[in-house]
Write an enzyme that holds these catalytic residues in place. Structure first.
Site, PDB file in Angstrom:
ATOM      1  N   MET A 171       0.835  -1.209   0.000  1.00  0.00           N
ATOM      2  CA  MET A 171       0.000   0.000   0.000  1.00  0.00           C
ATOM      3  C   MET A 171       0.869   1.257   0.000  1.00  0.00           C
ATOM      4  O   MET A 171       0.671   2.179  -0.785  1.00  0.00           O
ATOM      5  CB  MET A 171      -0.856   0.057   1.269  1.00  0.00           C
ATOM      6  CG  MET A 171      -1.809  -1.063   1.428  1.00  0.00           C
ATOM      7  SD  MET A 171      -3.242  -0.711   0.434  1.00  0.00           S
ATOM      8  CE  MET A 171      -3.259  -2.137  -0.576  1.00  0.00           C
ATOM      9  N   THR A 258       3.728   2.520   7.324  1.00  0.00           N
ATOM     10  CA  THR A 258       4.333   1.249   7.713  1.00  0.00           C
ATOM     11  C   THR A 258       3.186   0.342   8.163  1.00  0.00           C
ATOM     12  O   THR A 258       2.064   0.799   8.364  1.00  0.00           O
ATOM     13  CB  THR A 258       5.300   1.458   8.896  1.00  0.00           C
ATOM     14  OG1 THR A 258       4.572   2.081   9.955  1.00  0.00           O
ATOM     15  CG2 THR A 258       6.478   2.342   8.496  1.00  0.00           C
ATOM     16  N   HIS A 261      -0.481  -1.487  11.934  1.00  0.00           N
ATOM     17  CA  HIS A 261      -1.691  -2.126  12.481  1.00  0.00           C
ATOM     18  C   HIS A 261      -1.360  -3.450  13.174  1.00  0.00           C
ATOM     19  O   HIS A 261      -2.101  -3.914  14.020  1.00  0.00           O
ATOM     20  CB  HIS A 261      -2.704  -2.371  11.360  1.00  0.00           C
ATOM     21  CG  HIS A 261      -2.295  -3.470  10.435  1.00  0.00           C
ATOM     22  ND1 HIS A 261      -1.367  -3.279   9.436  1.00  0.00           N
ATOM     23  CD2 HIS A 261      -2.640  -4.779  10.384  1.00  0.00           C
ATOM     24  CE1 HIS A 261      -1.186  -4.426   8.790  1.00  0.00           C
ATOM     25  NE2 HIS A 261      -1.936  -5.345   9.348  1.00  0.00           N
ATOM     26  N   CYS A 403     -10.950   4.022 -10.348  1.00  0.00           N
ATOM     27  CA  CYS A 403     -11.257   5.454 -10.239  1.00  0.00           C
ATOM     28  C   CYS A 403     -12.389   5.592  -9.227  1.00  0.00           C
ATOM     29  O   CYS A 403     -13.103   4.630  -8.962  1.00  0.00           O
ATOM     30  CB  CYS A 403     -11.652   6.053 -11.581  1.00  0.00           C
ATOM     31  SG  CYS A 403     -13.191   5.458 -12.249  1.00  0.00           S
ATOM     32  N   GLY A 485      -7.105  -3.355   7.364  1.00  0.00           N
ATOM     33  CA  GLY A 485      -5.912  -2.520   7.457  1.00  0.00           C
ATOM     34  C   GLY A 485      -5.612  -1.991   8.850  1.00  0.00           C
ATOM     35  O   GLY A 485      -4.501  -1.521   9.093  1.00  0.00           O
TER      36      GLY A 485
END
Ligand code: NAD
Length: 549
Positions: A171, A258, A261, A403, A485
């Site tokens: 990510m 980073t 989590h 999008c 996440g």
């Protein structure tokens, strides 16, 4: 055992229908070495987010999907196929539940105990629901976020500003390109040189500095010249950020991605990258304590930049929560990115709409890019994004695009794609899905639902209703996950994927799913009292019993 997995390409079916073929190709695509962070461990992204529980489960899912009929549904429990039932052709072909634990047990130690017994797996958001499309998936969201920061503080552009952040993983690797696409300069700290190198190869990161002095020189001179540039620096964020603060660097924007989590996926200061896995595996409690202490130091430095006037935000990785556990009393002095920048979009049902070409042919995505621009000619930022993405984004695995579209828009795109499959403009069907990070599909008090207007941050009925509605509306696969996440105990979220196979039935399903799915985002924000959502609901005809005139 190390295996190489890659999705089949072309218009030839290996399963009995495109609905099941699509699920299989997307499962395989999630583990394509171009897509997955650690495919040998079935890990797709986010430190531990997996596509299947183990290789035996992977093989069994593949086998089930190959045989599955158009009136059958496969159930997947935390990455393992556990049943096939007779349903009907409007029902999803796959229903997935990943990493869900009962409230009082929903913590990392209990999850890890069950994981070690082989009873569960961590599904992240799109890893275990087979719709991860590589770093591009987050790039659009990151681009939108930095564009919103530019609008809020810097006159609509990041030109002449420096963004300081950390993490170049699945990510986080999107950060440097999202900043340069907004014309800014980025300095990104990453402890693992291989990760930084990979982002350079993928053209997401421009260059890697040799040391701290070199990095500071490169970014400050680019900022002075208002030149877009991204620079990686190998080091530990918990060490480097305090050093940069002490030497007086003055970034305009500070954030972090980073893997905070999961304390075992954040490298504490003083530990070498090579010793990481061994230490975390052998002494998880001690490692967790050290990681949290380091995160507290990391956040202390971010607060130092905040106090000097920088725009500082938590980028959805629970860094503040973990730092607070590590003893940082002011950890929540800066906001999460959703209340700061994204919520107004959620009120319109806007979120990360994405699709992938099952043909494997980049020409199919180029055709859909043109179709999107034609469908929404008045949307200038969408146009700009599609143009830059088509020029600068290297595909990973099956060609794909993302999008942000809202309520009343997504189904138009889905129907157009389905027509293009039917007419032969596209050489094979496309899958249409989204992140679980969307307007109506997630309860996550540290991220998507932080600081809701009515205080309803932790109410998790909404993502469950979202999943039930998508199941009832005709999605091809639907998933409900815990953790994602932000980690165990902190979120519940749902996903859906539809397949545009060019049939009339697919058109009917797509119209319903891609209307109803963002519709749950609109109603969730109306219920919480957001004016913008109420206006959108009234203008676009979303029916809400206690809000009807
Ligand atoms: P990842 O595990 O692939 O990458 C994390 C990177 O951080 C790794 O390259 C690792 O080497 C590096 N790192 C760890 N500790 C470090 C330290 N002390 N100093 C410097 N670098 C360090 O994870 P990812 O997929 O990139 O996700 C990053 C985080 O963002 C996760 O917590 C994830 O859950 C979260 N996330 C955010 C969003 C969002 O929308 N903002 C979406 C999904 C996930």
């Amino acid at each position: 055992m190390s295996r190489i997995v890659r999705a089949a390409r072309g218009a030839q079916l290996t399963a009995k229908s495109w609905q099941t073929e699509a699920a299989m190709r997307m499962l395989h695509n999630n583990l394509d070495p171009e897509v997955a962070e650690r495919p040998e461990d079935l890990v797709v992204y986010g430190g531990t987010g997996k596509a299947a529980r183990n290789w035996a489960s992977f093989d069994a899912i593949t086998q089930s999907l190959t045989m599955l009929e158009s009136d059958e549904t496969l159930l997947v429990q935390s990455g393992k196929p556990v049943g096939v039932f007779r349903t009907h052709e409007w029902a999803p072909r796959v229903l997935i539940a990943n990493s869900n634990l009962v409230g009082d047990w929903a913590n990392w130690p209990e999850f890890r105990r069950l994981d070690a017994l082989g009873l569960t797996m961590y599904g992240q958001m799109t890893a275990g629901s087979w719709i991860y499309i590589g770093t591009q998936g987050i790039l659009q969201g990151t681009y939108e976020t930095f564009a919103a920061v530019a609008d809020k503080r810097f006159g609509g552009t990041l030109a002449g500003t420096l963004t300081l952040t950390a993490g170049l993983g699945g990510m986080g690797g999107a950060q440097p390109l999202a900043v340069t696409m907004n014309d800014g300069v980025a300095l990104v700290i990453e402890c693992d040189p291989a990760r930084a190198q990979r982002r350079v190869q993928e053209r997401y990161l421009d260059e890697i500095a040799t040391d701290l002095d070199d990095a500071v020189l490169r970014v400050t001179s680019a900022r002075r010249q208002r030149k877009a540039l991204s620079v990686g620096l190998i080091g530990n964020a918990a060490e480097v950020l305090p050093q940069l603060l002490a030497r007086g660097l003055d970034p305009e924007i500070v954030t972090d991605q980073t893997s905070a989590h999961d304390p075992l996926a954040y490298l504490p200061r003083g530990i070498a990258v090579e010793d990481w896995t061994d230490y975390a595996t052998k002494k998880p409690d001690e490692f967790t304590e050290r990681a949290r202490e380091s995160m507290a130091e990391h956040v202390d430095a971010m607060l130092g930049f905040l106090d000097k006037g920088a725009e500082v935000f938590d980028y959805g990785n629970s860094l503040r929560g973990e730092a607070a556990l590590g003893g940082c009393a002011r950890a929540f002095d800066f906001p999460g990115f959703v209340p700061a920048y994204i919520r107004p979009l959620f009120c319109e049902g806007k979120g990360p709409f994405r699709w992938a070409a099952l043909s494997g042919d980049p020409k199919d995505i180029a055709a859909t890019d043109r179709a999107i621009v034609d469908l929404f000619p008045e949307n200038e930022s969408l146009r700009r994004w599609i143009r830059m993405a088509s020029e600068r984004v290297a595909f990973q695995g099956l060609p794909a695009r993302i999008c942000w579209l809202g309520y009343g828009e997504r189904h138009l795109a889905g129907l157009r794609f389905n027509e293009m499959v039917a007419s032969g403009e596209l050489s094979a069907p496309v899958v249409i899905g989204r992140d679980h990070l969307d307007s109506g599909s997630v309860a996550s008090p540290y991220r998507e639902t932080e600081s809701m207007a009515d205080g309803s941050d932790a109410i998790a009925d909404w993502p469950l209703l979202n999943a039930l509605l998508n199941t009832a509306s005709g999605a091809t696969w639907v998933s409900i996950h815990h953790g994602g996440g932000v980690g165990m105990g902190r979120s519940i979220h749902a996903g859906q994927v539809c397949v545009a196979d060019g049939t009339e039935l697919a058109a009917q399903k797509i119209e319903r799913v891609l209307t109803n799915d963002p519709g749950t985002g609109v109603i969730r924000h109306v219920d919480a009292g957001y004016e913008r959502a109420t206006t959108v609901a009234a203008e676009r005809g979303v029916r809400i019993p206690m809000h009807e005139a």
